[in-house]
Each structure stands twice: as C-alpha cells, then as structure tokens.
Motif scaffolding. Structure first.
Motif, PDB file in Angstrom:
ATOM      1  N   ARG A   1     -21.584  14.707   0.957  1.00  0.00           N
ATOM      2  CA  ARG A   1     -22.083  14.850  -0.419  1.00  0.00           C
ATOM      3  C   ARG A   1     -22.060  16.315  -0.850  1.00  0.00           C
ATOM      4  NH1 ARG A   1     -28.148  13.546  -0.798  1.00  0.00           N
ATOM      5  NH2 ARG A   1     -28.116  15.532   0.338  1.00  0.00           N
ATOM      6  N   ASP A   2     -22.552  17.223  -0.003  1.00  0.00           N
ATOM      7  CA  ASP A   2     -22.528  18.656  -0.346  1.00  0.00           C
ATOM      8  C   ASP A   2     -21.099  19.170  -0.452  1.00  0.00           C
ATOM      9  OD1 ASP A   2     -25.307  18.837  -0.385  1.00  0.00           O
ATOM     10  OD2 ASP A   2     -25.415  19.242   1.764  1.00  0.00           O
ATOM     11  N   TYR A   3     -20.243  18.680   0.450  1.00  0.00           N
ATOM     12  CA  TYR A   3     -18.857  19.161   0.479  1.00  0.00           C
ATOM     13  C   TYR A   3     -18.123  18.743  -0.797  1.00  0.00           C
ATOM     14  CZ  TYR A   3     -14.813  20.867   3.121  1.00  0.00           C
ATOM     15  OH  TYR A   3     -13.742  21.594   3.570  1.00  0.00           O
ATOM     16  N   ARG A   4     -18.331  17.509  -1.208  1.00  0.00           N
ATOM     17  CA  ARG A   4     -17.641  17.036  -2.408  1.00  0.00           C
ATOM     18  C   ARG A   4     -18.212  17.660  -3.673  1.00  0.00           C
ATOM     19  NH1 ARG A   4     -17.167  10.898   0.002  1.00  0.00           N
ATOM     20  NH2 ARG A   4     -15.414  11.384   1.388  1.00  0.00           N
ATOM     21  N   GLU A   5     -19.486  17.967  -3.641  1.00  0.00           N
ATOM     22  CA  GLU A   5     -20.056  18.713  -4.758  1.00  0.00           C
ATOM     23  C   GLU A   5     -19.412  20.092  -4.850  1.00  0.00           C
ATOM     24  OE1 GLU A   5     -22.163  18.009  -7.165  1.00  0.00           O
ATOM     25  OE2 GLU A   5     -22.357  15.916  -6.552  1.00  0.00           O
ATOM     26  N   ALA A   6     -19.175  20.704  -3.694  1.00  0.00           N
ATOM     27  CA  ALA A   6     -18.525  22.019  -3.686  1.00  0.00           C
ATOM     28  C   ALA A   6     -17.116  21.929  -4.258  1.00  0.00           C
ATOM     29  CB  ALA A   6     -18.487  22.566  -2.257  1.00  0.00           C
ATOM     30  N   ILE A   7     -16.391  20.866  -3.896  1.00  0.00           N
ATOM     31  CA  ILE A   7     -15.028  20.705  -4.414  1.00  0.00           C
ATOM     32  C   ILE A   7     -15.055  20.462  -5.917  1.00  0.00           C
ATOM     33  CG2 ILE A   7     -13.025  19.179  -4.375  1.00  0.00           C
ATOM     34  CD1 ILE A   7     -13.399  18.900  -1.391  1.00  0.00           C
ATOM     35  N   GLY A   8     -16.038  19.694  -6.385  1.00  0.00           N
ATOM     36  CA  GLY A   8     -16.162  19.493  -7.821  1.00  0.00           C
ATOM     37  C   GLY A   8     -16.432  20.790  -8.563  1.00  0.00           C
ATOM     38  N   ARG A   9     -17.238  21.652  -7.977  1.00  0.00           N
ATOM     39  CA  ARG A   9     -17.526  22.946  -8.612  1.00  0.00           C
ATOM     40  C   ARG A   9     -16.334  23.891  -8.486  1.00  0.00           C
ATOM     41  NH1 ARG A   9     -22.809  21.387  -6.469  1.00  0.00           N
ATOM     42  NH2 ARG A   9     -24.127  21.012  -8.290  1.00  0.00           N
ATOM     43  N   ARG A  10     -15.544  23.716  -7.441  1.00  0.00           N
ATOM     44  CA  ARG A  10     -14.292  24.478  -7.345  1.00  0.00           C
ATOM     45  C   ARG A  10     -13.373  24.141  -8.505  1.00  0.00           C
ATOM     46  NH1 ARG A  10      -8.947  24.835  -6.810  1.00  0.00           N
ATOM     47  NH2 ARG A  10      -9.137  22.995  -8.118  1.00  0.00           N
ATOM     48  N   ASP A  11     -13.329  22.848  -8.874  1.00  0.00           N
ATOM     49  CA  ASP A  11     -12.505  22.429 -10.009  1.00  0.00           C
ATOM     50  C   ASP A  11     -12.990  23.075 -11.301  1.00  0.00           C
ATOM     51  OD1 ASP A  11     -11.283  20.885  -8.123  1.00  0.00           O
ATOM     52  OD2 ASP A  11     -12.203  18.989  -8.755  1.00  0.00           O
ATOM     53  N   GLN A  12     -14.317  23.102 -11.483  1.00  0.00           N
ATOM     54  CA  GLN A  12     -14.875  23.733 -12.684  1.00  0.00           C
ATOM     55  C   GLN A  12     -14.588  25.240 -12.696  1.00  0.00           C
ATOM     56  OE1 GLN A  12     -19.031  22.725 -12.884  1.00  0.00           O
ATOM     57  NE2 GLN A  12     -18.653  20.541 -12.545  1.00  0.00           N
ATOM     58  N   ALA A  13     -14.684  25.855 -11.519  1.00  0.00           N
ATOM     59  CA  ALA A  13     -14.404  27.294 -11.432  1.00  0.00           C
ATOM     60  C   ALA A  13     -12.944  27.578 -11.760  1.00  0.00           C
ATOM     61  CB  ALA A  13     -14.738  27.800 -10.031  1.00  0.00           C
ATOM     62  N   TYR A  14     -12.038  26.728 -11.304  1.00  0.00           N
ATOM     63  CA  TYR A  14     -10.613  26.919 -11.613  1.00  0.00           C
ATOM     64  C   TYR A  14     -10.379  26.858 -13.116  1.00  0.00           C
ATOM     65  CZ  TYR A  14      -5.748  25.755 -12.386  1.00  0.00           C
ATOM     66  OH  TYR A  14      -4.465  25.728 -12.869  1.00  0.00           O
ATOM     67  N   ASP A  15     -10.985  25.873 -13.779  1.00  0.00           N
ATOM     68  CA  ASP A  15     -10.812  25.760 -15.225  1.00  0.00           C
ATOM     69  C   ASP A  15     -11.336  27.011 -15.938  1.00  0.00           C
ATOM     70  OD1 ASP A  15      -9.674  23.236 -14.990  1.00  0.00           O
ATOM     71  OD2 ASP A  15     -11.595  22.190 -15.167  1.00  0.00           O
ATOM     72  N   TRP A  16     -12.403  27.592 -15.419  1.00  0.00           N
ATOM     73  CA  TRP A  16     -12.966  28.782 -16.046  1.00  0.00           C
ATOM     74  C   TRP A  16     -12.086  29.996 -15.785  1.00  0.00           C
ATOM     75  CZ3 TRP A  16     -14.754  33.665 -14.993  1.00  0.00           C
ATOM     76  CH2 TRP A  16     -15.585  34.247 -15.958  1.00  0.00           C
ATOM     77  N   TYR A  17     -11.675  30.217 -14.518  1.00  0.00           N
ATOM     78  CA  TYR A  17     -10.864  31.391 -14.182  1.00  0.00           C
ATOM     79  C   TYR A  17      -9.477  31.317 -14.796  1.00  0.00           C
ATOM     80  CZ  TYR A  17     -14.100  33.510 -10.846  1.00  0.00           C
ATOM     81  OH  TYR A  17     -15.173  34.152 -10.275  1.00  0.00           O
ATOM     82  N   ARG A  18      -8.971  30.107 -15.024  1.00  0.00           N
ATOM     83  CA  ARG A  18      -7.638  29.983 -15.612  1.00  0.00           C
ATOM     84  C   ARG A  18      -7.589  30.596 -17.004  1.00  0.00           C
ATOM     85  NH1 ARG A  18      -5.566  23.988 -16.638  1.00  0.00           N
ATOM     86  NH2 ARG A  18      -7.425  24.133 -17.993  1.00  0.00           N
ATOM     87  N   LEU A  19      -8.718  30.602 -17.701  1.00  0.00           N
ATOM     88  CA  LEU A  19      -8.783  31.183 -19.039  1.00  0.00           C
ATOM     89  C   LEU A  19      -9.054  32.688 -19.004  1.00  0.00           C
ATOM     90  CD1 LEU A  19     -10.898  28.400 -20.807  1.00  0.00           C
ATOM     91  CD2 LEU A  19      -8.403  28.673 -20.783  1.00  0.00           C
ATOM     92  N   GLN A  20      -9.525  33.186 -17.865  1.00  0.00           N
ATOM     93  CA  GLN A  20      -9.922  34.584 -17.784  1.00  0.00           C
ATOM     94  C   GLN A  20      -8.888  35.455 -17.081  1.00  0.00           C
ATOM     95  OE1 GLN A  20     -12.641  35.493 -19.390  1.00  0.00           O
ATOM     96  NE2 GLN A  20     -13.174  33.351 -19.858  1.00  0.00           N
ATOM     97  N   LEU A  21      -8.228  34.940 -16.059  1.00  0.00           N
ATOM     98  CA  LEU A  21      -7.309  35.736 -15.253  1.00  0.00           C
ATOM     99  C   LEU A  21      -5.888  35.629 -15.775  1.00  0.00           C
ATOM    100  CD1 LEU A  21      -8.520  34.931 -11.624  1.00  0.00           C
ATOM    101  CD2 LEU A  21      -8.901  37.034 -12.929  1.00  0.00           C
ATOM    102  N   ASP A  22      -5.192  36.720 -15.666  1.00  0.00           N
ATOM    103  CA  ASP A  22      -3.778  36.744 -16.024  1.00  0.00           C
ATOM    104  C   ASP A  22      -2.994  35.973 -14.958  1.00  0.00           C
ATOM    105  OD1 ASP A  22      -1.183  37.298 -16.676  1.00  0.00           O
ATOM    106  OD2 ASP A  22      -1.584  39.381 -17.218  1.00  0.00           O
ATOM    107  N   ASN A  23      -2.072  35.164 -15.403  1.00  0.00           N
ATOM    108  CA  ASN A  23      -1.263  34.390 -14.455  1.00  0.00           C
ATOM    109  C   ASN A  23      -0.449  35.279 -13.532  1.00  0.00           C
ATOM    110  OD1 ASN A  23      -2.152  31.961 -15.483  1.00  0.00           O
ATOM    111  ND2 ASN A  23      -0.516  31.852 -17.025  1.00  0.00           N
ATOM    112  N   ARG A  24      -0.287  36.551 -13.921  1.00  0.00           N
ATOM    113  CA  ARG A  24       0.496  37.456 -13.077  1.00  0.00           C
ATOM    114  C   ARG A  24      -0.319  38.003 -11.913  1.00  0.00           C
ATOM    115  NH1 ARG A  24       2.507  41.441 -17.717  1.00  0.00           N
ATOM    116  NH2 ARG A  24       0.319  41.068 -18.289  1.00  0.00           N
ATOM    117  N   GLU A  25      -1.591  37.723 -11.863  1.00  0.00           N
ATOM    118  CA  GLU A  25      -2.418  38.178 -10.746  1.00  0.00           C
ATOM    119  C   GLU A  25      -2.228  37.226  -9.572  1.00  0.00           C
ATOM    120  OE1 GLU A  25      -6.415  39.428 -11.604  1.00  0.00           O
ATOM    121  OE2 GLU A  25      -5.995  39.584 -13.739  1.00  0.00           O
TER     122      GLU A  25
END
Length: 309
Positions: free
Chosen positions: A189-213
């Motif tokens: 349960r904790d592990y899958r919650e972490a993966i779910g938050r990883r998905d949310q973090a990816y969506d957030w960083y995708r808008l902030q970081l340059d794809n060239r990084e």
C-alpha cells in the motif's frame, strides 16, 4: 394404480437386458417342453413324477436365478462405490491414467505450463524494458496485473498436475507465511502510494523542467524503473506462489527501494538550482518509500518449504 404402474416401470428399468434374456429363456424352455411333450406329458409325468418335476423346476430355477441375480457389472459397481480394496483402487488408478495418456491430457498440461511460463517471461522482459519510459508509466499497472494473472494461471496448472499425479519434473513453488503476507500488504500500500505520487510529480516537473535537461530526466527515469521493478516483485510475492524463496524476493525488493530513494535524492540535488520550489508530493513520495523500506527491514522470513506439484 398409478403408483403401481410407476413402481413397475422402475423395476423394469433396473433389470438389465441380459437378465431379461435369461427370464425369457426360462419361459421359452417351459413352453417348448409343454409343446413337444404335450401328447405324452401325462404318461411321462405319471411314470416318473419326481424326475420330470425336479428337472423342470431345476431348469426354471436356473433361468430365473440368472435373471434376478446381480450381474458382474453390478457387482463391480457396488465394489467400486462401496469399499474398494487396494487392488481395485490401483486398477482404477492405472486405467484412469492410461485413459488420460491416450487422450493426451498430460502432454497438453505440460504444454500449458510451458506456454504460461514463456508468456510470463516475455511480458516481464517487456515490462522491464519499458520501466524507464517515464511517459508511458500509466500502462505499467495493466502489465503488472497481466503478470499476476499469468502467475495465478500457472499455479492452477501446477495444482492440476498434483491432482492428476502427473509424471514429469515438478516446478518449484514457494508460498509466504500468512503473517508475512499481512505485513507485505501494508508495504505494498505504501509502495503504490509512492508510485502514484511519482506520477503526480512527473506531471508537475514536466511543466517546469526544460526537456533538454537530460541528466535530470535520466535520473528520474532510473528512479521510475527501480520503483516499478520493485513493485512488480512485491506484487508477485503477494501472489499464490513464487518460483524462488521469498527471502530472495525480499532482498531484491529492498535493493530496488533503496535505489529508488537514492535516485530521488539525486534528482532533488540536480534540480535544486532552479527557481521553482520542489512540489510537496515529491517529499511525500520519499516518505512513503522510507516507510516501506523500514517495514521491509523488520520482516523476518524463515526458510520456507516449497509445496511444489
């Protein structure tokens, strides 16, 4: 009259054709004797009453006895359904196995196990190859479910082999203790919650970081791969059985969780120089991973027997 008629029909159905033949033979014998010896029947009877009556009664009794006695088939069925001896049980087992062999059941079962194992290995390879593709993370859950279903199907095939007492080398299968399973459910349960938050973090960083990084995204991809591989192993361990000792699975899961935490910390260091503030969801993801790691470290798995088929 209706009850009598129904009872007569049941009796007629319970009499076999062979028994009916013997009854007909008895009646026919009486009729033939009566017709052939009709002219001298009284004379023969008067001169040798005991012989004639005894012969006729013996013949009729033999025929009727055959008609109403149990056939060999009935005796065999009663023996099988009642209390079969060891010899009868062995004979039935041999006949059953011979019949299954003739119909190719064991060969089909072997192919089924081989195909399920091959399918599981191919999907696992595909799963591992795409774990680093961070843009397709949502499809990995479906692949993990497919792997779980294949594992259950393979275990069912192994149970069928055991039930049939089929020949051939059994596949090893290990099961975890119920108390350990309960602890793993909380970890999952904790592990899958972490993966779910990883998905949310990816969506957030995708808008902030340059794809060239590329350096940052490479580290994020490695972290994603480690998390998904660890989740796959944890999901397999929570299945009906695993092909290797559970302690080996726990050791690998522990390694993937530690690697995920290390990659997450490295990613935070690489992105620290940017003007934005890291999202809270990334910190929560790290907390979930550390919680899962701490729980894994407290699990003690005794060397388990493998109830393989």
């Amino acid at each position: 009259m209706a009850k009598v008629r129904v009872r007569a029909q049941r009796v007629a159905k319970s009499v076999s054709s062979l028994q009916q033949g013997w009854a007909l033979a008895g009646l026919s014998t009486l009729l033939v004797v009566s017709v052939v010896a009709s002219s001298n029947l009284n004379e023969i009877y008067n001169s040798q009453k005991d012989f004639v009556a005894g012969s006729l009664l013996s013949l009729a009794g033999f025929c009727f006895g055959k008609a109403f006695s149990r056939t060999q088939e009935q005796k065999a069925l009663e023996l099988i359904r009642g209390a079969p001896t060891d010899a009868v049980s062995d004979a039935l087992e041999q006949e059953t196995r011979a019949s299954l062999h003739d119909r190719g059941v064991f060969e089909t079962l072997t192919r089924l196990e081989r195909d399920l194992q091959a399918g599981s290995e191919r999907i696992t390879e595909y799963y591992d190859a795409h774990c680093r593709n961070i843009e397709h993370y949502s499809a990995m859950a479906l692949l993990r479910v497919a792997l779980d279903d294949l594992g259950k199907a393979l275990w069912s095939a192994m149970e069928l082999r055991a039930a049939l007492n089929a020949d051939g080398p059994p596949m090893e299968a290990y099961q975890i203790d119920p108390s350990v399973r309960l602890a793993l459910i909380h970890i999952a349960r904790d592990y899958r919650e972490a993966i779910g938050r990883r998905d949310q973090a990816y969506d957030w960083y995708r808008l902030q970081l340059d794809n060239r990084e590329d350096a940052c995204w490479d580290v994020f991809a490695v972290m994603t791969s480690d998390m998904l591989k660890g989740e796959r192993l944890l999901s397999a361990l929570l299945g009906k059985s695993v092909p290797s000792p559970p302690e080996e699975y726990l050791r690998m899961i522990d390694g993937y969780v530690r690697a995920s935490i290390g990659r997450a910390q490295e990613f935070m260091q690489l992105t620290a120089g940017n003007s934005f503030t890291p999202p809270k969801v990334f910190d929560v993801m790290l907390q979930d991973l550390n919680t899962a790691l701490s729980a894994i470290d407290h699990i003690e798995v005794a060397p388990a027997d493998h109830p393989s088929t």
